[in-house]
Design a protein around this motif. Structure first.
Motif, PDB file in Angstrom:
ATOM      1  N   LEU A  52       0.732  -1.262  -0.396  1.00 30.64           N
ATOM      2  CA  LEU A  52       0.111  -0.040  -0.201  1.00 30.64           C
ATOM      3  C   LEU A  52       1.001   0.825   0.211  1.00 30.64           C
ATOM      4  O   LEU A  52       0.603   2.065  -0.455  1.00 30.64           O
ATOM      5  CB  LEU A  52      -0.842  -0.289   1.267  1.00 30.64           C
ATOM      6  CG  LEU A  52      -2.188  -1.070   1.009  1.00 30.64           C
ATOM      7  CD1 LEU A  52      -2.544  -1.247   2.588  1.00 30.64           C
ATOM      8  CD2 LEU A  52      -2.865  -0.888   0.252  1.00 30.64           C
ATOM      9  N   GLN A 165     -13.649  -0.963  -2.251  1.00 28.01           N
ATOM     10  CA  GLN A 165     -11.965  -1.656  -1.657  1.00 28.01           C
ATOM     11  C   GLN A 165     -10.395  -1.234  -2.950  1.00 28.01           C
ATOM     12  O   GLN A 165      -9.962   0.113  -3.119  1.00 28.01           O
ATOM     13  CB  GLN A 165     -11.782  -2.423  -1.450  1.00 28.01           C
ATOM     14  CG  GLN A 165     -10.145  -3.217  -0.815  1.00 28.01           C
ATOM     15  CD  GLN A 165      -9.323  -4.748  -0.945  1.00 28.01           C
ATOM     16  OE1 GLN A 165     -10.413  -5.242  -1.634  1.00 28.01           O
ATOM     17  NE2 GLN A 165      -8.950  -4.656  -0.820  1.00 28.01           N
ATOM     18  N   LEU A 169      -8.802   2.310  -4.353  1.00 29.30           N
ATOM     19  CA  LEU A 169      -7.529   2.209  -4.818  1.00 29.30           C
ATOM     20  C   LEU A 169      -7.103   2.499  -6.633  1.00 29.30           C
ATOM     21  O   LEU A 169      -6.057   2.708  -7.204  1.00 29.30           O
ATOM     22  CB  LEU A 169      -6.609   0.455  -5.056  1.00 29.30           C
ATOM     23  CG  LEU A 169      -6.641  -0.011  -3.805  1.00 29.30           C
ATOM     24  CD1 LEU A 169      -6.134  -1.232  -3.867  1.00 29.30           C
ATOM     25  CD2 LEU A 169      -5.132   0.752  -3.235  1.00 29.30           C
ATOM     26  N   GLN A 231      -6.184   0.553   4.488  1.00 29.52           N
ATOM     27  CA  GLN A 231      -6.354   1.102   3.326  1.00 29.52           C
ATOM     28  C   GLN A 231      -5.801   2.727   4.340  1.00 29.52           C
ATOM     29  O   GLN A 231      -5.479   3.466   3.559  1.00 29.52           O
ATOM     30  CB  GLN A 231      -6.791   0.619   1.751  1.00 29.52           C
ATOM     31  CG  GLN A 231      -6.416  -0.184   1.650  1.00 29.52           C
ATOM     32  CD  GLN A 231      -7.233  -0.746   0.825  1.00 29.52           C
ATOM     33  OE1 GLN A 231      -7.097  -1.986  -0.129  1.00 29.52           O
ATOM     34  NE2 GLN A 231      -8.108  -0.044   0.029  1.00 29.52           N
TER      35      GLN A 231
END
Length: 251
Positions: A52, A165, A169, A231
């Motif tokens: 990450l 999720q 990203l 995250q």
């Protein structure tokens, strides 16, 4: 090779699952799976942090990458060398995000085998001497959900969390200030591909989830929630991409 995989991953995970099932009040296999998932994620936490942080670093240096693409728009070899030099200078690896996936994949396969066979009474013969044999494992979660069979509800929930999720990203479109430069075209294409993945991944998660035991779907829900939390922690400080873009145009 199969026996080694079973001894190293499948059997230990199965024993840990049964141990948790024994010690959790009410002996609810669903809560045992959730706790097992959290323990596995904590074990893999450092590896995911590396991945990450690498993704965040790539986002942070995006203005510099755009500048290199403009500077070397007619020299692909020069661009490749310049980008490698930039990665080395910034200590960023574009491939480091693959490691956690490679580590999690065999664990997911092992857990699939555990949940596929673990509800059968004969599977309890795999227990270590120090893990009490419960005699039979009750595969009902929360008193009504059978985790030994596919669960549409859990599959849909897994897909919803997968959407959030993936959205976290997803690469963003280049800022308007640089969107018309030659170097931004590749980033626009990448962002468009990621946008497609935003919907493709959740749909695939649901399709796969409704064909797997509910216990595995519950694992996927839990692992996705923990991943989102991680995250949020890593991406908490976001770069000022608009300000970076203005500096780039000024140059």
């Amino acid at each position: 090779m199969v026996n080694i995989f079973h001894l190293v991953l499948v059997q230990p995970i199965f024993n840990l699952l049964v141990f948790l099932y024994n010690v959790i009040p009410g002996s609810d296999i669903g809560f045992a799976i959730i706790l097992l998932t959290i323990l596995i994620k904590l074990l893999l936490w450092p590896f995911m942090n590396v991945s990450l942080k690498s993704q965040k670093a790539l986002q942070d240096i995006q203005p510099k990458i755009e500048e290199l693409k403009v500077k070397h728009k007619d020299d692909k070899e020069g661009l490749a060398k310049a980008m490698m030099a930039l990665y080395q200078t910034e200590k960023v690896s574009p491939f480091s995000s693959c490691l956690p996936l490679l580590i999690q994949f065999p664990i997911l396969i092992a857990l699939y085998e555990v949940l596929l066979q673990g509800f059968k009474p004969e599977a309890l013969n795999q227990l270590y001497a120090f893990v009490p044999n419960p005699g039979v494992i009750n595969n009902i979660f929360l008193g009504f959900m059978d985790l030994a069979v596919p669960s549409i509800a859990l599959a849909v929930i897994a897909g919803i969390f997968q959407f959030f999720q993936t959205k976290m990203l997803m690469s963003k479109q280049p800022p308007k200030q640089v969107s018309k430069t030659p170097g931004a075209k590749d980033e626009s294409m990448l962002a468009s591909m990621n946008k497609s993945m935003l919907y493709f991944m959740p749909v695939m998660t649901v399709i796969i989830g409704i064909n797997l035991p509910g216990g595995l779907a519950l694992y996927w829900v839990t692992v996705t929630i923990v991943s989102i939390i991680q995250q949020v922690i890593v991406f908490k400080k976001k770069p000022d991409s608009a300000g970076d873009a203005q500096k780039l145009v000024a140059k």
